[in-house]
Design a protein around this motif. Structure first.
Motif, short mmCIF file in Angstrom:
data_model
loop_
_atom_site.label_atom_id
_atom_site.label_comp_id
_atom_site.label_asym_id
_atom_site.label_seq_id
_atom_site.Cartn_x
_atom_site.Cartn_y
_atom_site.Cartn_z
N ILE A 1 0.85 -1.19 0.00
CA ILE A 1 0.00 0.00 0.00
C ILE A 1 0.89 1.24 0.00
O ILE A 1 2.03 1.18 0.49
N SER A 2 0.39 2.31 -0.59
CA SER A 2 1.11 3.59 -0.58
C SER A 2 2.50 3.49 -1.16
O SER A 2 3.40 4.23 -0.78
N ARG A 3 2.68 2.55 -2.07
CA ARG A 3 3.95 2.44 -2.76
C ARG A 3 3.66 2.31 -4.25
O ARG A 3 2.65 1.71 -4.62
N PRO A 4 4.52 2.83 -5.11
CA PRO A 4 4.24 2.75 -6.55
C PRO A 4 3.92 1.32 -6.99
O PRO A 4 4.74 0.42 -6.78
N GLY A 5 2.76 1.13 -7.56
CA GLY A 5 2.38 -0.19 -8.05
C GLY A 5 1.73 -1.07 -7.02
O GLY A 5 1.26 -2.16 -7.34
N ASN A 6 1.69 -0.65 -5.78
CA ASN A 6 1.00 -1.39 -4.73
C ASN A 6 -0.08 -0.50 -4.16
O ASN A 6 0.19 0.41 -3.39
N SER A 7 -1.32 -0.77 -4.56
CA SER A 7 -2.32 0.24 -4.31
C SER A 7 -3.73 -0.33 -4.31
O SER A 7 -4.16 -0.91 -5.29
N PRO A 8 -4.45 -0.18 -3.20
CA PRO A 8 -5.88 -0.43 -3.27
C PRO A 8 -6.53 0.82 -3.84
O PRO A 8 -6.38 1.90 -3.27
N PHE A 9 -7.20 0.72 -4.99
CA PHE A 9 -7.60 1.93 -5.72
C PHE A 9 -9.11 1.95 -5.98
O PHE A 9 -9.62 1.21 -6.79
N SER A 10 -9.78 2.85 -5.28
CA SER A 10 -11.22 3.01 -5.43
C SER A 10 -11.48 4.00 -6.56
O SER A 10 -11.07 5.15 -6.50
N LEU A 11 -12.16 3.54 -7.62
CA LEU A 11 -12.46 4.40 -8.77
C LEU A 11 -13.81 5.09 -8.57
O LEU A 11 -14.66 4.60 -7.84
N THR A 12 -13.98 6.23 -9.25
CA THR A 12 -15.25 6.93 -9.14
C THR A 12 -16.00 6.92 -10.46
O THR A 12 -15.43 6.69 -11.51
N GLY A 13 -17.28 7.23 -10.37
CA GLY A 13 -18.13 7.17 -11.55
C GLY A 13 -18.48 8.52 -12.14
O GLY A 13 -18.86 8.61 -13.29
N GLN A 14 -18.40 9.60 -11.35
CA GLN A 14 -18.84 10.90 -11.83
C GLN A 14 -17.63 11.84 -11.93
O GLN A 14 -16.65 11.69 -11.20
N PRO A 15 -17.72 12.82 -12.83
CA PRO A 15 -16.52 13.61 -13.15
C PRO A 15 -15.96 14.38 -11.95
O PRO A 15 -14.78 14.66 -11.91
#
Lengths: 769, 223, 87
Positions: free
Chosen positions: A384-398
């Protein structure tokens, strides 16, 4: 024929004659050749109007109209690539039925009125409601399509001036579980990483996220990464087989709701395989237990608040003992071997793992828990918090992140902090120049409860901007009839007629996107500015300015003193004061005008790419990691069990109903359906069935089926072997089509922590018509 | 009437100056009928041909060009499939399945060539490194619109803007996503856009992009 | 809505006067060559309809400083119609 074209033909005519002259008369030279040509196309930067990826687009402007689009090659988000929606985004401005005049309902019919008169009426109705039934009888409902200034003036007006917390946004239906997930695990909202994680990662686990259709530009970046490195693995964990599943290295289909158990099984297996990063766990993580059996919010007035109890690593091991791969395989439908494979990917010290998720995890009656559980996996292995190691929550609205989450247009939020906190209220009162007593310390209604209050009559005035709740609310029938009831005054600001404007008392025409100046904030903490490039049609006015006009009519000239020319810059500069400091510093107006977006925190003009990592984040007080959002400077790992969903298929309603989007349309389709190529590619909604179910029901592709839930019924065409393929016993319907309102059928159960409804699971019956 | 045909633009030569001809690219068909010499449609045939009856022949290197007598695509159709010059074109033919983002598209479009299945020249993709074709290219299932539109299509860029009659014309369009010239100017291109000299691969040696005046500049550097 | 372009040859030494006279007609746009570039003007006319076009031609023919007018380019709005021969 338009003027631009005539100008061009005149130019061609002149050039033809000049070239001819050059042949006939020796030595003749015309300097006017270049001038005779039409005014050149000008390219201006903007973030795309549609999803939360936040692609940079360059809009071609010529003769006062938008005429072309290209991906901004300088944007670090998309590096010049767009999707079919982005390439045609400017066509969304030019639907013939753009709202250009304000409409007021008189004797049941809309009549056109000058916009100033409509704004007078809005202000007087707002006043009337406050005088007769109190401040909490008026509400404003926006969305993550609000620009940052829209949301900011809405918050200042509603919370600071009027003095009610009745401010909510469609993002509650979309991102709330991500927010509560971040807050409970890290104490601060929004991802620690950025899109560059894709370039550094080699293992991508997609949790219920059809990225190939919903975040296509990011998915293409993953595919390019895979072309460059044969070690790259893409794992699609989903309940339905999609384009993402086909492009992935492994597709694992699980039974709805069992993602909770799968995540716990991965944790169990990581411990069993001894893959835990002990040093990271001891120094940077603390373990907590929350409440269980927390309900589903189906009843009016439901309330819940979680409570954290510290737990030990031994208690975690004991808690996870139930989640062996074998036990979870039976529940989830994913084999024990696959669960072990997932654990081996997360646990492999030579792999960089990025987890992506969006609506599948967030629109979940245990959405907050699911967010926590994915963080748990990453925390256990220190990825986590390292380049390439990331839990990434994406969003739907701009601008779900930029406006709703950062400005805080939710009932409990302020631009900085929450209404419950006295210090935060004081800060807001100081910046807003209002008495601190104006800001109410108690949150009122979250979105579902707000529309319930409208139905009950506790709210009598509702102003909806940039969203379409009469398509998107779950259990739609109740909320539509509530909005139509006598004594409810509904104001809707939009750019096109929608099912929501249909039930409005006043419709205000809005300036759309590049017809005004604004900012959006995307999934990776990137704020993007766009200038006004076009004149809005007719009397259309920006949502920001509509709110300011009404605020002034309510007597708040002092708080809204800006001129039309400079108000966006002034609002930005005022808003920035809330976030000053290394943990959330926002870029300056000048930087934002120049660059293709700037990521916050941006202290001293320098973007922070990975938060909580002392190498990259100047806000860290210790190294190598500092999860400074929590008082103990640790990330919190939560014990979150599997719990059953509120409604499961039975003999009467034997199918799961799943709803979602398609590549070609965005949200409720009110913009994308007016783009010719997008409508022609995807003209209407359908019900996807598994071929076995279709055969059993005697339904072929294209034949009509009736879906019935305990709340409503809908007839539409079946799709068998079409875009996606649901697992047996499931049916999928996209929600973009206002002609087929699938939310008549969905259930208004929500995550008790985030209050975000679950649009992915309810029980329906499927019959051949 | 198709938009591209709406202009009846003709060139009438004064005197008998056959050499000095102004060619308006978008109306070459009519211009020809009006008796004006049109250099653009005179594609030079160089062996071997890219199309043969009954089989699909992908075009590898070296490059060949040949006008296709049976190609259903022309200049108007080329722009009809695009909302504006530079927009990703819609898919004009049926697709086998909706399920994959790349359902064998590259079979015909990686190199381009004659596709007997559709009796058409398959254009070659100018960006073969991008594999999720359906991210940007979508089929059209209906002619109808949800609501009508006031979108105004920009005229295609002017072509044949050579400074001198014998000099190579500059490139009148943007190159982004169109870095590979053969996508639109190779053997499988519509006749008006086909190169006459495919044996010369260094297109940019002679044809230079014509930067539009007043290009937007960002000022500061990208981060 | 015809748009036409011509080469306009002035009477000897009358180029400046011709340019001025043509410029005074609202339908006309005149492009002159660079200084010392030769005795010829480029004239572009843009008229709303056929009748206005013909009227303009009558007025152009009445200009004394105009020695010769040679049509180069013709455009008309209606579908596919060529500019009529008598022009």
């Amino acid at each position: 024929m338009d003027l631009t074209r005539r100008t061009m033909i005149r130019g061609m005519a002149a050039q033809a004659a000049m070239l001819m002259a050059a042949r006939l008369v020796p030595g003749v030279r015309f300097s006017a050749i270049a001038e005779a040509r039409p005014a050149a196309l000008q390219w201006k930067k903007a973030p795309c109007r549609f999803c939360g990826t936040g692609c940079g687009v360059l809009v071609g402007i010529e003769g006062g109209r938008a005429v072309a689009v290209k991906g901004d090659p300088d944007s670090p988000v998309n590096r010049g690539l767009l999707c079919v929606k982005g390439y045609h985004v400017v066509q969304a401005l030019y639907g013939e039925d753009r709202l250009q005049k304000a409409l007021v309902r008189r004797d049941g019919k809309f009549v056109e009125v000058p916009i100033q008169e409509a704004l007078d009426l809005v202000a007087s109705k707002m006043k009337e409601s406050i005088e007769q039934r109190g401040k909490d009888s008026v509400a404003v409902y926006g969305s993550g399509q609000w620009t940052i200034p829209d949301g900011y003036v809405a918050s200042k007006l509603v919370k600071g001036c009027i003095g009610t917390n009745n401010l909510e946004a469609n993002a509650r239906l979309c991102m709330a579980s991500a927010v509560t997930g971040f807050l409970s695990s890290f104490g601060l909202d929004e991802p620690m990483g950025c899109y560059q994680d894709i370039d550094h990662g080699d293992t991508f686990v997609l949790w219920g996220n059809n990225m190939a259709e919903m975040h296509p530009v990011l998915f293409s970046r993953i595919l390019e990464r895979k072309q460059a490195d044969p070690r790259v693995r893409i794992i699609d964990l989903a309940t339905r087989s999609t384009r993402t599943s086909l492009a992935a290295d492994r597709s694992m289909l699980f039974n709805p709701q069992t993602d909770l158990a799968i995540a716990n099984a991965i944790c169990q297996e990581l411990i069993a395989q001894d893959r835990i990063d002990q040093g990271f766990m001891e120094r940077f993580v603390s373990i907590h237990r929350g409440k269980t059996d927390i309900g589903y919010g189906l009843e009016d007035g439901f309330s819940f608040s979680d409570e954290a109890t510290p737990a030990s690593f031994e208690e975690l091991v004991e808690f996870l003992a139930d989640y062996t791969p074998e036990a979870v395989a039976e529940l989830s439908g994913i084999s024990a071997k696959d669960i072990r494979y997932l654990a081996s990917l997360y646990g492999d010290p030579n792999r960089n793992v990025v987890s992506f998720w969006c609506m599948g995890v967030n629109q979940h009656t245990r959405g907050t828990w699911m967010n926590n559980l994915i963080y748990n996996i990453h925390l256990l292995v220190g990825k986590i918090s390292r380049p390439g190691n990331s839990p990434f929550s994406l969003t739907g609205q701009p601008s779900a992140c930029g406006t709703v989450r950062e400005v805080g247009t939710l009932t409990h939020k302020l631009p900085k902090g929450v209404v419950m906190n006295e210090e935060h209220r004081q800060k807001a009162a100081d910046i807003w120049q209002v008495p601190v007593e104006n800001i109410q310390p108690k949150p009122t209604y979250h979105t579902v409860e707000m529309f319930r209050a409208l139905d009950r009559g506790d709210i009598t005035f509702l102003w909806v901007q940039v969203t379409n709740p009469m398509v998107t609310m779950p259990k739609l029938g109740r909320y539509r009839s509530g909005a139509e009831k006598e004594g409810r005054f509904l104001v809707v600001s939009d750019v096109y007629p929608t099912p929501t404007t249909d039930v409005a008392d006043v419709v205000l025409p809005s300036a759309m996107w590049i017809e005004r100046e604004g900012f959006y904030g995307n999934s990776e903490r990137r704020t993007q500015h766009f200038e006004q490039m076009l004149e809005p049609p007719g009397e259309a006015m920006s949502d920001t300015w509509q709110l300011i006009e009404v605020a002034r009519r309510l007597g708040y000239e002092k708080q809204f003193p800006w001129s039309e020319e400079e108000h966006i810059e002034s609002i930005w500069n005022e808003y920035r004061r809330f976030h000053a400091g290394p943990k959330h510093e926002m870029a300056t107006y000048e930087m934002l005008r120049e660059r293709p977006g700037v990521m916050w925190p941006c202290p001293d003009g320098k973007e922070t790419l990975w938060r909580y990592n002392a190498t990259y984040d100047p806000a860290c007080e210790q190294g190598p990691f500092d999860f400074y959002g929590k008082p103990d400077h640790r990330a919190w790992l939560w014990l979150r069990p599997y719990e059953v969903p509120p409604e499961v298929p039975d003999d009467d309603y034997p199918f799961w109903l799943d709803t979602g989007r398609v590549l070609e349309h965005w949200h409720t389709g009110s913009m994308t359906r007016r783009v010719p190529i997008l409508h022609r590619a995807m003209p209407k909604a359908y019900a996807e069935l598994h071929p076995d179910d279709a055969a059993r029901l005697g339904v072929r592709h294209g034949q009509r089926v009736r879906l019935t839930s305990r709340r409503g019924a809908l007839e539409l065409e079946a799709s068998v072997g079409g875009r996606g393929n649901p697992s047996p016993g499931q049916v999928f319907v996209p929600f973009f089509d206002e002609g087929f309102l699938i939310n008549e059928l969905t259930l208004d159960a929500f995550c008790p922590i985030s209050k975000q409804p679950d649009y992915k699971k309810c029980a329906v019956r499927v019959e051949k018509v | 009437m198709k938009e591209g045909r709406r202009y009846g633009i003709i060139g009438i030569a004064v005197c008998l100056m056959a050499a000095g001809v102004w060619v308006v690219g978008e109306i070459t068909g009519q211009a020809t009928s009006a008796g004006v010499t049109v250099a653009a449609s005179e594609a030079v045939t160089t062996a071997p041909l890219s199309h043969q009856e009954g089989q699909f022949i992908p075009l590898g290197q070296p490059l060949r060009t040949a006008p296709s007598p049976r190609s259903s695509r022309d200049f108007d159709r080329y722009y009809e499939l695009r909302a504006y010059d530079g927009a990703p074109p819609a898919i004009p033919h049926p697709v086998a399945t909706e399920q994959a983002a790349n359902d064998g598209c590259s079979g015909c479009h990686q190199y381009g060539g004659w596709a007997p299945e559709f009796a058409a020249e398959a254009p070659r993709t100018p960006h073969p490194e991008l594999s999720a074709c359906r991210q940007c290219h979508v089929p059209q299932r209906t002619e109808e619109l949800f609501r009508s539109t006031t979108w105004q299509r920009r005229s295609p860029p002017e072509i044949h803007l050579a400074a001198l009659p014998t000099s190579p014309p500059p490139i009148p369009h943007e190159l982004q996503m169109r870095e590979n010239c053969l996508g639109c100017h190779g053997a499988s291109a519509v006749p008006e856009l086909r190169t006459t000299h495919p044996e010369r691969p260094g297109c940019l040696q002679c044809h230079v992009p014509q930067a539009p005046a007043g290009t937007w500049s960002r000022g500061g550097g990208a981060p | 809505m015809p748009i036409l372009s011509y080469l306009a040859y002035p009477a000897a030494g009358r180029q400046a006067e011709l340019k001025h006279q043509l410029n005074s007609l609202p339908e006309c746009t005149v492009h002159a060559p660079e200084a010392g570039g030769g005795e010829v003007l480029v004239l572009v006319t843009d008229t709303p309809d056929e009748k206005a076009e013909k009227d303009l031609r009558v007025r152009l023919e009445g200009i004394e400083d105009l020695q010769c007018l040679a049509l180069v380019f013709g455009h008309r709005e209606t579908d596919g119609a060529a500019v009529e021969g008598e022009l």
